[in-house]
Write an enzyme that holds these catalytic residues in place. Structure first.
Site, short mmCIF file in Angstrom:
data_model
loop_
_atom_site.label_atom_id
_atom_site.label_comp_id
_atom_site.label_asym_id
_atom_site.label_seq_id
_atom_site.Cartn_x
_atom_site.Cartn_y
_atom_site.Cartn_z
CE LYS A 101 -0.45 -2.40 3.32
NZ LYS A 101 -0.97 -3.14 4.43
CD GLU A 125 -8.92 -5.32 -6.22
OE1 GLU A 125 -9.20 -5.05 -7.39
OE2 GLU A 125 -9.26 -4.60 -5.26
CE LYS A 201 -4.76 -1.37 3.58
NZ LYS A 201 -5.13 -2.09 4.80
N1 HSE Z 1 -2.10 -4.17 8.36
C1 HSE Z 1 -3.09 -4.20 7.34
C2 HSE Z 1 -4.46 -4.17 7.98
C3 HSE Z 1 -2.92 -5.42 6.50
O1 HSE Z 1 -4.54 -4.43 9.20
O2 HSE Z 1 -5.45 -3.89 7.32
C4 HSE Z 1 -3.78 -5.45 5.28
O3 HSE Z 1 -3.51 -4.38 4.42
#
Ligand code: HSE
Length: 422
Positions: A101, A125, A201
């Site tokens: 990410k 994805e 994200k």
């Molecule tokens: N550390 C991230 C989460 C992992 O807890 O969502 C998945 O991207």
């Protein structure tokens, strides 16, 4: 490089952690995919691995220079090393799949350029909401004009911790440890807790939803590190729960309000039902109203499932077209809107009074004060008082207010009255 339907996918895999090992196991059991891991590059050869020793190397060049490897899958947590692997692979015209990410969010413009220059796809994805196919849907299905907003729980670890702490009354430290043991958390869990992972994200989602390229660190964001038990009690009294929500909303002027902040969520909101390591994304469109995507957002197999889906997409030469970006779209991020928030604090001196446009409600007991009020977003962007350890900020449902005009909203107490109430 274009991959034909019958071409065998020869994979060079970087990383054999929770996700890498899950992918290896799944591929072992899916011969029909005609995909095979040729070599795995790892950092710690001393670790015991559940795969033949001959599969592993510590030399990245072995994978990047192997002409038979046509796909590089990058599943490591060091985003600087990932940057060099992914850019090298693209310039060598190898298709790339990444779950990183931070890498994608911080370098998306350059990575788009490399895909176009070398005519190779980079798919990711797994980088947003793991098992939920949200990127491809935003990219392909939703036209920018119809997409009114996105609200998402996009970080599994913080959602897991909030569930365990507020519903099951576990301590924050125990809940975090569980999230780490389950393999949900980042190697540096501060990235989860402080909202960095979620805002990375959100920045990727903004590119695919609206064609907006924005560095994640320039977006307003916070995590769950400042929330207190009293905040959960305050929320419960009002019939809410607190979730860490990534929000993007198209305003009437076409600009985009976007942030990651803790939010009160009501029972009727689909996000209310999202618990533990699950993620959920509500997409608001002008014609279809709301659509809800729900699924596991962290963990080995859920993340591997998204990587697997990207692998099979390579079979039909799928690549992101970034259509909304190419359409000469003028959408841009704005801080010119108001937020209805609850500020929770211990000491009045921690909160500058003039930060509020209006104070609507005020309550206090010996432990904590909760002030509900209206704040301009730019006040939050340009100040740091709300990031103090003993201050928390929680956005109300439908908390984005456009065209706020003082005195024209619902009646509330004014600042002077609130001061008298302390
Ligand atoms: N550390 C991230 C989460 C992992 O807890 O969502 C998945 O991207």
């Amino acid at each position: 490089m274009s991959i034909q339907n019958q071409t065998k996918l020869n994979i060079g895999l970087f990383g054999f952690g929770v996700v890498g090992e899950s992918l290896y196991k799944v591929l072992e059991q899916t011969p029909t995919l005609n995909a095979h891991i040729s070599k795995v590059c790892i950092k710690h050869p001393e670790k015991l691995r559940n795969a033949p020793a001959s599969l592993f190397t510590t030399d990245a060049e072995t994978l990047l220079n192997d002409p038979n490897i046509n796909v590089i899958i990058e599943l490591i947590d060091d985003s600087d090393a990932a940057y060099s692997i992914v850019t090298r692979a693209l310039t060598s015209r190898k298709a790339v799949i990444s779950a990183n990410k931070k890498l994608i969010a911080e370098h998306i413009e350059e990575l788009i350029g490399l895909q176009r220059q070398y005519n190779v796809p980079l798919l990711y994805e797994a980088a947003c909401c793991a098992s939920i196919p949200v990127i491809r849907n935003l990219e392909e299905y939703y036209d920018n004009d119809l997409l009114q907003g996105i609200s998402g729980i996009v970080n599994g670890s913080t959602n897991y911790i909030l569930t365990k702490v507020f519903r099951e009354k576990k301590t924050f430290a125990d809940a975090l440890l569980e999230a780490q043991l389950e393999g949900f958390a980042e190697s540096n869990p501060a990235l989860d807790i402080e909202g960095t992972d979620a805002v990375n994200k959100l920045s990727i989602l903004l590119a695919h939803a609206y064609g907006v390229i924005v560095h994640p660190q320039s977006l307003l964001h916070n995590g769950i590190q400042q929330l207190k038990a009293e905040d959960a009690a305050f929320a419960k009294e009002k019939g809410y729960e607190i979730k860490l929500v990534a929000r993007a909303k198209k305003l009437q002027n076409g600009k985009i309000a976007a942030f990651v902040l803790p939010q009160f969520v009501v029972g009727e909101d689909q996000l209310y039902t999202v618990n533990n390591e699950y993620n959920g994304v509500v997409i608001e469109s002008s014609l279809a109203d709301k659509q809800f995507f729900y699924g596991k957002g962290a963990g080995g197999f859920p993340t591997a499932s998204a990587v697997l889906s990207d692998l099979s997409a390579l079979r039909y030469n799928y690549g992101y077209e970034y259509k909304k970006l190419s359409n000469n779209n003028t959408a841009a991020i704005t801080s010119d809107f108001h937020l209805k928030v609850c500020i929770s604090f211990k000491d009045l001196l921690q909160v500058p009074h003039d930060s509020f446009e209006r104070i609507i409600e005020w309550s206090s007991n010996e432990n904590r004060c909760h002030v509900t009020g209206i704040i301009h977003c730019s006040e939050l962007v340009n100040s740091k008082w709300w990031k103090q350890p003993d201050v928390s900020i929680i956005v109300y449902p439908n908390g984005i207010i456009e065209n706020y005009r003082p005195g024209k909203t619902n009646a509330g107490v004014n600042l002077e009255l609130a001061e008298q109430l302390v």
